[in-house]
Design a protein around this motif. Structure first.
Motif, PDB file in Angstrom:
ATOM      1  N   HIS A  50      38.110  49.452  37.796  1.00 51.82           N
ATOM      2  CA  HIS A  50      37.433  48.263  37.297  1.00 51.82           C
ATOM      3  C   HIS A  50      36.282  48.637  36.361  1.00 51.82           C
ATOM      4  O   HIS A  50      36.173  48.118  35.241  1.00 51.82           O
ATOM      5  CB  HIS A  50      36.902  47.453  38.480  1.00 51.82           C
ATOM      6  CG  HIS A  50      36.085  46.268  38.098  1.00 51.82           C
ATOM      7  ND1 HIS A  50      36.636  45.130  37.556  1.00 51.82           N
ATOM      8  CD2 HIS A  50      34.741  46.037  38.169  1.00 51.82           C
ATOM      9  CE1 HIS A  50      35.683  44.250  37.308  1.00 51.82           C
ATOM     10  NE2 HIS A  50      34.524  44.776  37.668  1.00 51.82           N
ATOM     11  N   SER A  78      38.581  38.678  30.093  1.00 52.66           N
ATOM     12  CA  SER A  78      38.688  39.206  31.450  1.00 52.66           C
ATOM     13  C   SER A  78      39.822  38.574  32.252  1.00 52.66           C
ATOM     14  O   SER A  78      40.439  39.238  33.099  1.00 52.66           O
ATOM     15  CB  SER A  78      37.363  39.052  32.200  1.00 52.66           C
ATOM     16  OG  SER A  78      36.902  37.732  32.137  1.00 52.66           O
ATOM     17  N   ALA A  82      42.640  40.680  34.258  1.00 49.72           N
ATOM     18  CA  ALA A  82      42.907  40.508  35.692  1.00 49.72           C
ATOM     19  C   ALA A  82      44.381  40.246  35.952  1.00 49.72           C
ATOM     20  O   ALA A  82      44.992  40.850  36.848  1.00 49.72           O
ATOM     21  CB  ALA A  82      42.058  39.360  36.245  1.00 49.72           C
ATOM     22  N   ALA A 276      41.234  41.783  41.309  1.00 52.35           N
ATOM     23  CA  ALA A 276      40.387  40.775  41.950  1.00 52.35           C
ATOM     24  C   ALA A 276      38.968  40.817  41.387  1.00 52.35           C
ATOM     25  O   ALA A 276      38.351  39.768  41.142  1.00 52.35           O
ATOM     26  CB  ALA A 276      40.367  40.998  43.458  1.00 52.35           C
ATOM     27  N   LEU A 277      38.458  42.017  41.187  1.00 48.61           N
ATOM     28  CA  LEU A 277      37.112  42.151  40.617  1.00 48.61           C
ATOM     29  C   LEU A 277      37.063  41.594  39.199  1.00 48.61           C
ATOM     30  O   LEU A 277      36.087  40.944  38.813  1.00 48.61           O
ATOM     31  CB  LEU A 277      36.687  43.619  40.634  1.00 48.61           C
ATOM     32  CG  LEU A 277      36.402  44.222  42.017  1.00 48.61           C
ATOM     33  CD1 LEU A 277      36.171  45.724  41.907  1.00 48.61           C
ATOM     34  CD2 LEU A 277      35.199  43.540  42.659  1.00 48.61           C
ATOM     35  N   TRP A 278      38.100  41.846  38.411  1.00 51.55           N
ATOM     36  CA  TRP A 278      38.143  41.335  37.042  1.00 51.55           C
ATOM     37  C   TRP A 278      38.226  39.815  36.999  1.00 51.55           C
ATOM     38  O   TRP A 278      37.751  39.182  36.055  1.00 51.55           O
ATOM     39  CB  TRP A 278      39.335  41.926  36.287  1.00 51.55           C
ATOM     40  CG  TRP A 278      39.046  43.243  35.661  1.00 51.55           C
ATOM     41  CD1 TRP A 278      39.487  44.471  36.065  1.00 51.55           C
ATOM     42  CD2 TRP A 278      38.239  43.477  34.504  1.00 51.55           C
ATOM     43  NE1 TRP A 278      38.997  45.456  35.238  1.00 51.55           N
ATOM     44  CE2 TRP A 278      38.235  44.878  34.272  1.00 51.55           C
ATOM     45  CE3 TRP A 278      37.517  42.651  33.649  1.00 51.55           C
ATOM     46  CZ2 TRP A 278      37.530  45.457  33.214  1.00 51.55           C
ATOM     47  CZ3 TRP A 278      36.821  43.222  32.594  1.00 51.55           C
ATOM     48  CH2 TRP A 278      36.837  44.600  32.387  1.00 51.55           C
ATOM     49  N   LEU A 279      38.802  39.220  38.020  1.00 45.91           N
ATOM     50  CA  LEU A 279      38.938  37.769  38.048  1.00 45.91           C
ATOM     51  C   LEU A 279      37.633  37.078  38.428  1.00 45.91           C
ATOM     52  O   LEU A 279      37.305  36.012  37.893  1.00 45.91           O
ATOM     53  CB  LEU A 279      40.037  37.373  39.047  1.00 45.91           C
ATOM     54  CG  LEU A 279      40.400  35.888  39.110  1.00 45.91           C
ATOM     55  CD1 LEU A 279      40.973  35.411  37.775  1.00 45.91           C
ATOM     56  CD2 LEU A 279      41.389  35.634  40.236  1.00 45.91           C
ATOM     57  N   VAL A 280      36.858  37.688  39.310  1.00 43.22           N
ATOM     58  CA  VAL A 280      35.682  37.025  39.880  1.00 43.22           C
ATOM     59  C   VAL A 280      34.375  37.456  39.218  1.00 43.22           C
ATOM     60  O   VAL A 280      33.575  36.623  38.771  1.00 43.22           O
ATOM     61  CB  VAL A 280      35.607  37.291  41.402  1.00 43.22           C
ATOM     62  CG1 VAL A 280      34.327  36.700  41.986  1.00 43.22           C
ATOM     63  CG2 VAL A 280      36.831  36.723  42.096  1.00 43.22           C
ATOM     64  N   TRP A 281      34.144  38.752  39.140  1.00 47.11           N
ATOM     65  CA  TRP A 281      32.833  39.246  38.739  1.00 47.11           C
ATOM     66  C   TRP A 281      32.436  38.885  37.298  1.00 47.11           C
ATOM     67  O   TRP A 281      31.262  38.532  37.052  1.00 47.11           O
ATOM     68  CB  TRP A 281      32.755  40.751  38.961  1.00 47.11           C
ATOM     69  CG  TRP A 281      31.437  41.343  38.581  1.00 47.11           C
ATOM     70  CD1 TRP A 281      31.199  42.306  37.664  1.00 47.11           C
ATOM     71  CD2 TRP A 281      30.153  40.999  39.116  1.00 47.11           C
ATOM     72  NE1 TRP A 281      29.864  42.589  37.576  1.00 47.11           N
ATOM     73  CE2 TRP A 281      29.195  41.791  38.466  1.00 47.11           C
ATOM     74  CE3 TRP A 281      29.714  40.076  40.075  1.00 47.11           C
ATOM     75  CZ2 TRP A 281      27.829  41.711  38.732  1.00 47.11           C
ATOM     76  CZ3 TRP A 281      28.343  39.993  40.347  1.00 47.11           C
ATOM     77  CH2 TRP A 281      27.430  40.801  39.689  1.00 47.11           C
ATOM     78  N   VAL A 283      32.763  36.245  35.698  1.00 49.35           N
ATOM     79  CA  VAL A 283      32.217  34.885  35.632  1.00 49.35           C
ATOM     80  C   VAL A 283      30.702  34.920  35.822  1.00 49.35           C
ATOM     81  O   VAL A 283      29.944  34.243  35.114  1.00 49.35           O
ATOM     82  CB  VAL A 283      32.874  33.973  36.686  1.00 49.35           C
ATOM     83  CG1 VAL A 283      32.217  32.596  36.690  1.00 49.35           C
ATOM     84  CG2 VAL A 283      34.368  33.846  36.426  1.00 49.35           C
ATOM     85  N   VAL A 284      30.243  35.743  36.771  1.00 45.64           N
ATOM     86  CA  VAL A 284      28.810  35.881  37.018  1.00 45.64           C
ATOM     87  C   VAL A 284      28.118  36.508  35.803  1.00 45.64           C
ATOM     88  O   VAL A 284      27.032  36.089  35.408  1.00 45.64           O
ATOM     89  CB  VAL A 284      28.560  36.737  38.280  1.00 45.64           C
ATOM     90  CG1 VAL A 284      27.066  36.950  38.505  1.00 45.64           C
ATOM     91  CG2 VAL A 284      29.204  36.087  39.496  1.00 45.64           C
TER      92      VAL A 284
END
Length: 526
Positions: A50, A78, A82, A276-281, A283-284
């Motif tokens: 990641h 991103s 993901a 999963a990290l690429w999908l969520v992080w 955004v922050v």
């Protein structure tokens, strides 16, 4: 920046060097240096995978896209990454892992000399190395641009500082150092990203703007649209296809993360974690960039300085230093992993062809060559970085999106599709023709045609046509001129079969071994 910020930054550099020195103890041979000896835990591999996909370009080039267009920066960057990694977790990750465990290779391209032939391997190796020099140069320029915003140091001084620190730890400790520093960098990124997110939300509250009301402000008109400007549906589909290949091994450094795990199953879990990290992080990380027009006025036309300006205005000293460290962590993670990957390609795939002495390297000589190559690659990329804003290369985001995305496809397609059974008919003719035609298509679309079309060729076609040309030719030539010899079929079966279903005897002698191999490994002949 004040003394506290500088202390945070210098302390970070010190920790990175210390990790490199500690990792040195885990590197006894070329396999340890390039693939961690296949002993890396899946969760560490996933975090490393990641982190090695980021750079400070996110906080410059993509910050400019977010400043100008809004959420499309996530939807067309991103999110496709993901999704591409999630697909690749089944399609590519286990097979790439078997390159090491079944064929005993240390470079992602090492298997190509037997899957196709020596000419194909050398064409992909040289073009991949040259592209990586340009890619990493853009990353150095991006972090130096941010550093200049905060400290006032020149672009060249920023490139020298970041490149020198990276060279120390990744040259000493190899892939282990890369992965362990990336773990630390991920923790720093987590703290820095959350700090910036909270600071932006508090500033919006001070202005009487709620978190979910921001996109209704006139300054953010159109920022909530997923596809806008040059980043439309065609671009999204093209980018998804490109990232499917790129982030599953086409750009080499991510392939090493799959190879470093202990089994195909662990490689698959590693890829899922990264997806999963690429999908969520992101955004922050992206939210402050989407909101930035409400808080700052960018000085650069492309908005690439917006995030730096916002950080400087919103964060207190200490936290400012932490966010700056976060910028460095992204770039150093990607550049060090790229350096390790290219060193693997040169020492295992290129040097044995250029030099008879290289074919006789023992473990110690191969390890020294790997470290020297790492330093040389970093030096070359830093030199090119000083020319990033020249007329040849233009700006940072042009290099990353157009050059890297457009040129990656012709290089990655023979490498990645060569692992899969459905493409077993495609041999060296298909591989070399698709590679050459894809590169020619990139030049044709981006230069002669672009010059003669009013308004230029749209970005989505600049990056997608080379990949489409390569893909069609690779499949079509394989169908019209099949070259599926028993030896090549054995290579394909070895990376598609678990356990003892594919006996080692069925794999051609020396199918994976290269120069610098350890004792007991054979050097392939052509």
């Amino acid at each position: 920046m004040n003394g506290l910020d500088w202390a945070v930054l210098i302390g970070y550099f010190g920790v990175m060097v210390a990790i490199g020195i500690w990792s040195h103890k885990r590197v006894d041979n070329v396999s340890d240096f390039f693939t961690a000896g296949g002993k890396m835990p899946w969760w560490l591999s996933g975090i490393s995978h990641h982190m090695s996909g980021y750079s400070a370009v996110m906080f410059t080039g993509y910050a400019g896209i977010a400043y100008t267009y809004g959420v499309t920066s996530f939807v067309t960057w991103s999110f496709p990454i993901a999704l591409g990694i999630a697909i690749g977790s089944k399609l590519f990750a286990p097979r790439v892992n078997r390159l090491r465990s079944r064929l005993h290779v240390a470079s992602p391209l090492e298997y190509l000399k037997n899957r196709y032939n020596l000419s194909t391997q050398q064409a992909l190796a040289w073009s991949g190395m040259l592209l990586k020099i340009v890619d990493v140069a853009a990353k150095w320029a991006a972090i130096a641009t941010l550093l200049s915003v905060f400290t006032g140091v020149s672009l060249n001084q920023g490139i020298l500082i970041t490149g020198a620190i990276t060279a120390v730890y990744c040259t000493i400790g190899g892939l282990w150092a890369d992965a362990l520093t990336e773990l630390g960098q991920f923790a720093i990124q987590l703290l820095a990203g959350i700090s910036m997110f909270v600071a932006v939300v508090l500033k919006l509250n001070d202005k009487g703007i709620g978190l979910f009301d921001a996109f209704g402000q006139p300054a953010l008109h159109g920022h909530g649209k997923p596809l806008v400007g040059p980043y439309g549906t065609v671009f999204l589909l093209a980018f998804l296809f490109i990232k499917l290949f790129e982030y599953n091994g086409g750009m080499l450094n991510q392939a090493q993360r799959y190879m470093a795990t202990g089994s195909p199953r662990e490689a698959e879990r590693s890829a899922r974690l990264s997806a999963a990290l690429w999908l969520v992080w992101p955004v922050v990380l992206f939210f402050p960039m989407w909101i930035s027009p409400l808080l700052v006025h960018a000085q650069k036309p492309d908005g690439s300085d917006s995030y730096g300006l916002m950080t400087e205005q919103l964060l207190p000293h200490g936290l400012l230093g932490l966010v700056i460290v976060g910028f460095f962590s992204h770039t150093m993670a990607m550049c060090s992993s790229d350096a390790n990957a290219i060193a693997a390609v040169f020492t295992r795939d290129v040097a044995p062809v250029l030099s008879q002495r290289a074919r006789a390297w023992n473990e110690r000589s191969g390890l020294i060559a790997a470290r020297v190559t790492t330093v040389v690659f970093l030096g070359l990329s830093m030199t090119v970085a000083t020319q990033v804003n020249s007329p040849t290369f233009k700006d940072i985001i042009t290099i990353v999106i157009k050059w890297v995305a457009g040129l990656m496809g012709p290089i990655a397609i023979p490498m990645m599709l060569g692992l899969l059974r459905p493409f077993r008919r495609s041999g060296p003719t298909a591989a070399l023709t698709s590679w050459a035609a894809g590169l020619f298509a990139f030049w044709l679309v981006n230069y002669p045609i672009n010059w003669n079309v009013e308004g230029g060729v749209p970005l989505q076609y600049q990056v997608s046509i080379p990949l489409a040309v390569s893909l069609v030719l690779y499949v079509l030539i394989g169908y019209l001129k099949p070259e599926d010899t028993p030896e090549r079929l054995a290579i394909i079966e070895s990376v598609n079969t678990d356990g003892d279903g594919m006996s080692a005897a069925a794999v051609p002698a020396g199918a994976g071994a290269g120069a610098g191999a350890g004792a007991g490994d054979s050097v392939p002949t052509q």
